[in-house]
Design a protein around this motif. Structure first.
Motif, PDB file in Angstrom:
ATOM      1  N   LEU A  84       0.836  -1.204   0.000  1.00  0.00           N
ATOM      2  CA  LEU A  84       0.000   0.000   0.000  1.00  0.00           C
ATOM      3  C   LEU A  84       0.871   1.254   0.000  1.00  0.00           C
ATOM      4  O   LEU A  84       0.584   2.226  -0.726  1.00  0.00           O
ATOM      5  CB  LEU A  84      -0.909  -0.028   1.226  1.00  0.00           C
ATOM      6  CG  LEU A  84      -2.207   0.791   1.176  1.00  0.00           C
ATOM      7  CD1 LEU A  84      -3.071   0.369  -0.007  1.00  0.00           C
ATOM      8  CD2 LEU A  84      -2.971   0.606   2.484  1.00  0.00           C
ATOM      9  N   SER A  85       1.945   1.239   0.774  1.00  0.00           N
ATOM     10  CA  SER A  85       2.857   2.391   0.825  1.00  0.00           C
ATOM     11  C   SER A  85       3.511   2.637  -0.529  1.00  0.00           C
ATOM     12  O   SER A  85       3.656   3.796  -0.955  1.00  0.00           O
ATOM     13  CB  SER A  85       3.937   2.153   1.889  1.00  0.00           C
ATOM     14  OG  SER A  85       3.368   2.019   3.175  1.00  0.00           O
ATOM     15  N   LYS A  86       3.901   1.577  -1.198  1.00  0.00           N
ATOM     16  CA  LYS A  86       4.522   1.717  -2.516  1.00  0.00           C
ATOM     17  C   LYS A  86       3.549   2.349  -3.507  1.00  0.00           C
ATOM     18  O   LYS A  86       3.913   3.260  -4.266  1.00  0.00           O
ATOM     19  CB  LYS A  86       4.981   0.354  -3.022  1.00  0.00           C
ATOM     20  CG  LYS A  86       5.566   0.346  -4.437  1.00  0.00           C
ATOM     21  CD  LYS A  86       6.063  -1.042  -4.799  1.00  0.00           C
ATOM     22  CE  LYS A  86       6.642  -1.087  -6.211  1.00  0.00           C
ATOM     23  NZ  LYS A  86       5.619  -0.996  -7.246  1.00  0.00           N
ATOM     24  N   ARG A  87       2.318   1.892  -3.514  1.00  0.00           N
ATOM     25  CA  ARG A  87       1.317   2.440  -4.426  1.00  0.00           C
ATOM     26  C   ARG A  87       1.062   3.923  -4.141  1.00  0.00           C
ATOM     27  O   ARG A  87       0.983   4.745  -5.057  1.00  0.00           O
ATOM     28  CB  ARG A  87       0.008   1.653  -4.311  1.00  0.00           C
ATOM     29  CG  ARG A  87       0.073   0.219  -4.804  1.00  0.00           C
ATOM     30  CD  ARG A  87      -1.288  -0.463  -4.655  1.00  0.00           C
ATOM     31  NE  ARG A  87      -2.310   0.232  -5.442  1.00  0.00           N
ATOM     32  CZ  ARG A  87      -2.594  -0.053  -6.706  1.00  0.00           C
ATOM     33  NH1 ARG A  87      -1.936  -1.019  -7.321  1.00  0.00           N
ATOM     34  NH2 ARG A  87      -3.538   0.618  -7.336  1.00  0.00           N
ATOM     35  N   ILE A  88       0.949   4.278  -2.873  1.00  0.00           N
ATOM     36  CA  ILE A  88       0.692   5.668  -2.518  1.00  0.00           C
ATOM     37  C   ILE A  88       1.888   6.548  -2.873  1.00  0.00           C
ATOM     38  O   ILE A  88       1.734   7.665  -3.381  1.00  0.00           O
ATOM     39  CB  ILE A  88       0.358   5.775  -1.013  1.00  0.00           C
ATOM     40  CG1 ILE A  88      -0.981   5.073  -0.733  1.00  0.00           C
ATOM     41  CG2 ILE A  88       0.310   7.224  -0.552  1.00  0.00           C
ATOM     42  CD1 ILE A  88      -1.308   4.941   0.742  1.00  0.00           C
ATOM     43  N   MET A  89       3.098   6.056  -2.618  1.00  0.00           N
ATOM     44  CA  MET A  89       4.303   6.809  -2.968  1.00  0.00           C
ATOM     45  C   MET A  89       4.372   7.090  -4.461  1.00  0.00           C
ATOM     46  O   MET A  89       4.810   8.159  -4.887  1.00  0.00           O
ATOM     47  CB  MET A  89       5.549   6.033  -2.521  1.00  0.00           C
ATOM     48  CG  MET A  89       6.864   6.725  -2.815  1.00  0.00           C
ATOM     49  SD  MET A  89       8.292   5.674  -2.469  1.00  0.00           S
ATOM     50  CE  MET A  89       8.124   4.425  -3.763  1.00  0.00           C
ATOM     51  N   GLU A  90       3.920   6.124  -5.258  1.00  0.00           N
ATOM     52  CA  GLU A  90       3.952   6.273  -6.718  1.00  0.00           C
ATOM     53  C   GLU A  90       2.789   7.107  -7.245  1.00  0.00           C
ATOM     54  O   GLU A  90       2.683   7.341  -8.452  1.00  0.00           O
ATOM     55  CB  GLU A  90       3.933   4.893  -7.375  1.00  0.00           C
ATOM     56  CG  GLU A  90       5.204   4.082  -7.110  1.00  0.00           C
ATOM     57  CD  GLU A  90       5.089   2.645  -7.597  1.00  0.00           C
ATOM     58  OE1 GLU A  90       3.947   2.210  -7.913  1.00  0.00           O
ATOM     59  OE2 GLU A  90       6.123   1.960  -7.649  1.00  0.00           O
ATOM     60  N   GLY A  91       1.888   7.541  -6.354  1.00  0.00           N
ATOM     61  CA  GLY A  91       0.757   8.354  -6.763  1.00  0.00           C
ATOM     62  C   GLY A  91      -0.364   7.579  -7.417  1.00  0.00           C
ATOM     63  O   GLY A  91      -1.207   8.173  -8.107  1.00  0.00           O
ATOM     64  N   MET A 164      11.683  -5.615  -0.533  1.00  0.00           N
ATOM     65  CA  MET A 164      10.897  -6.787  -0.904  1.00  0.00           C
ATOM     66  C   MET A 164       9.820  -6.427  -1.934  1.00  0.00           C
ATOM     67  O   MET A 164       9.528  -7.214  -2.841  1.00  0.00           O
ATOM     68  CB  MET A 164      10.246  -7.389   0.344  1.00  0.00           C
ATOM     69  CG  MET A 164       9.423  -8.643   0.093  1.00  0.00           C
ATOM     70  SD  MET A 164       8.597  -9.228   1.599  1.00  0.00           S
ATOM     71  CE  MET A 164       7.344  -7.951   1.815  1.00  0.00           C
ATOM     72  N   VAL A 165       9.238  -5.227  -1.814  1.00  0.00           N
ATOM     73  CA  VAL A 165       8.164  -4.829  -2.737  1.00  0.00           C
ATOM     74  C   VAL A 165       8.664  -3.941  -3.867  1.00  0.00           C
ATOM     75  O   VAL A 165       8.005  -3.830  -4.904  1.00  0.00           O
ATOM     76  CB  VAL A 165       7.019  -4.119  -1.977  1.00  0.00           C
ATOM     77  CG1 VAL A 165       6.422  -5.039  -0.934  1.00  0.00           C
ATOM     78  CG2 VAL A 165       7.482  -2.818  -1.337  1.00  0.00           C
ATOM     79  N   LEU A 166       9.826  -3.290  -3.692  1.00  0.00           N
ATOM     80  CA  LEU A 166      10.344  -2.409  -4.738  1.00  0.00           C
ATOM     81  C   LEU A 166      11.138  -3.169  -5.789  1.00  0.00           C
ATOM     82  O   LEU A 166      11.187  -2.751  -6.948  1.00  0.00           O
ATOM     83  CB  LEU A 166      11.232  -1.314  -4.120  1.00  0.00           C
ATOM     84  CG  LEU A 166      10.516  -0.268  -3.261  1.00  0.00           C
ATOM     85  CD1 LEU A 166      11.529   0.633  -2.570  1.00  0.00           C
ATOM     86  CD2 LEU A 166       9.559   0.555  -4.108  1.00  0.00           C
ATOM     87  N   ARG A 226       9.788   5.369   1.333  1.00  0.00           N
ATOM     88  CA  ARG A 226      10.349   6.574   0.720  1.00  0.00           C
ATOM     89  C   ARG A 226      11.857   6.669   0.969  1.00  0.00           C
ATOM     90  O   ARG A 226      12.615   7.095   0.092  1.00  0.00           O
ATOM     91  CB  ARG A 226       9.648   7.825   1.259  1.00  0.00           C
ATOM     92  CG  ARG A 226       8.324   8.124   0.577  1.00  0.00           C
ATOM     93  CD  ARG A 226       7.809   9.496   0.938  1.00  0.00           C
ATOM     94  NE  ARG A 226       6.703   9.887   0.078  1.00  0.00           N
ATOM     95  CZ  ARG A 226       6.851  10.510  -1.082  1.00  0.00           C
ATOM     96  NH1 ARG A 226       8.069  10.805  -1.514  1.00  0.00           N
ATOM     97  NH2 ARG A 226       5.793  10.836  -1.810  1.00  0.00           N
ATOM     98  N   ALA A 227      12.307   6.304   2.168  1.00  0.00           N
ATOM     99  CA  ALA A 227      13.739   6.354   2.485  1.00  0.00           C
ATOM    100  C   ALA A 227      14.535   5.416   1.593  1.00  0.00           C
ATOM    101  O   ALA A 227      15.636   5.753   1.130  1.00  0.00           O
ATOM    102  CB  ALA A 227      13.954   5.998   3.957  1.00  0.00           C
ATOM    103  N   THR A 228      13.976   4.236   1.339  1.00  0.00           N
ATOM    104  CA  THR A 228      14.649   3.264   0.467  1.00  0.00           C
ATOM    105  C   THR A 228      14.655   3.736  -0.982  1.00  0.00           C
ATOM    106  O   THR A 228      15.673   3.662  -1.667  1.00  0.00           O
ATOM    107  CB  THR A 228      13.960   1.896   0.578  1.00  0.00           C
ATOM    108  OG1 THR A 228      13.927   1.489   1.946  1.00  0.00           O
ATOM    109  CG2 THR A 228      14.701   0.841  -0.231  1.00  0.00           C
TER     110      THR A 228
END
Length: 262
Positions: A84-91, A164-166, A226-228
């Motif tokens: 979920l964090s990855k999707r939100i970070m990517e907009g 793991m998700v990126l 975001r840090a990664t």
């Protein structure tokens, strides 16, 4: 002369910029992330609470057992938060079903990753408790060594779950290697990030409690993702800059294509 990377002021300021980006993400998707955080808490907090109570009661074996068993429900929940964090970070448009999809898609790698990390943490804490009772210089040296391991182990998890998700289905070895490279290559950035995260985690889980159950873990997931990604983008930019510097200069040619002598 170029300034050494270790003393680069951006290593101190960058974690705050990354934190600000994570806070913006949290406020933009506050309801969704609160629901995801509550689901994570419902799956993770009961067994980890038992482990904590057993640990402060000096019941080492029950504490270790509860912590390791707690990985079973917690690891997929963590995976859902990071997807979920990855999707939100990517907009990208996100909904609660993406949390459950992330749990299903990354359950097995999350169990492996979090299980190994939790087992290592339990071992480190057990050694710290054991050598705290050893008198003299030897005890002090061993405590210092395991405190250093604790710091390093804590830093690894900042980058491990996001990787793991990126990354494209990385192995556990690839995740560990890349996370370690990030720590070693940007020690000040990692240390400042870890101290800030530790402060927020202690404040939310011990002092205030309610934020931990509602949104603090989601914020930490957004923040570490975001840090990664910041370090990945930085490494890519440096690689492109090095390739541009290494490229041979373009040859000047005449009107008919002849190379002009220099």
């Amino acid at each position: 002369m170029n300034q050494p990377r270790f003393f680069n002021p951006s290593a101190v300021t960058a974690p705050f910029r990354v934190l600000w980006g994570a806070l913006r993400d949290l406020f933009d998707e506050f309801l969704l992330l609160t629901l995801a955080n509550i689901l994570w808490a419902a799956m993770s907090v009961p067994l980890f609470s038992i482990a904590y109570v057993a640990m402060v009661s000096n019941a080492a074996l029950p504490a270790a057992a509860a912590a390791l068993v707690g990985v079973i429900p917690a690891a997929p929940a963590f995976a859902g938060l990071y997807v979920l964090s990855k999707r939100i970070m990517e907009g990208r448009a996100s909904k609660l079903s993406d949390f459950f999809a992330g749990m299903r898609a990354y359950a097995v790698p999350a169990w492996r990753l979090y299980g190994v990390w939790m087992a290592g943490l339990v071992l480190i804490l057990w050694n710290l408790a054991f050598y705290a009772g050893v008198p003299g210089i030897l005890g002090g040296v061993l405590i210092g060594f395991f405190l250093y391991l604790f710091m390093l182990w804590s830093a690894l998890i900042i980058y491990a779950f996001p990787l793991m998700v990126l990354m494209e289905r990385p192995s556990l070895k690839q995740i560990a290697r890349n996370a370690l490279v990030m720590i070693v290559s940007r020690p000040v950035y990692t240390l400042v990030t870890m101290l800030l995260m530790g402060f927020i985690l202690i404040l939310s889980s011990v002092v205030l409690v309610v934020p931990f159950l509602l949104f603090a873990v989601a914020l930490l997931a957004l923040w570490s993702t975001r840090a990664t990604q910041f370090l990945i983008d930085e490494a890519q930019a440096q690689k492109e800059a090095a390739a541009a510097e290494a490229a041979p200069p373009a040859e000047e040619r005449g009107r008919r294509g002849q190379v002009r002598p220099k």
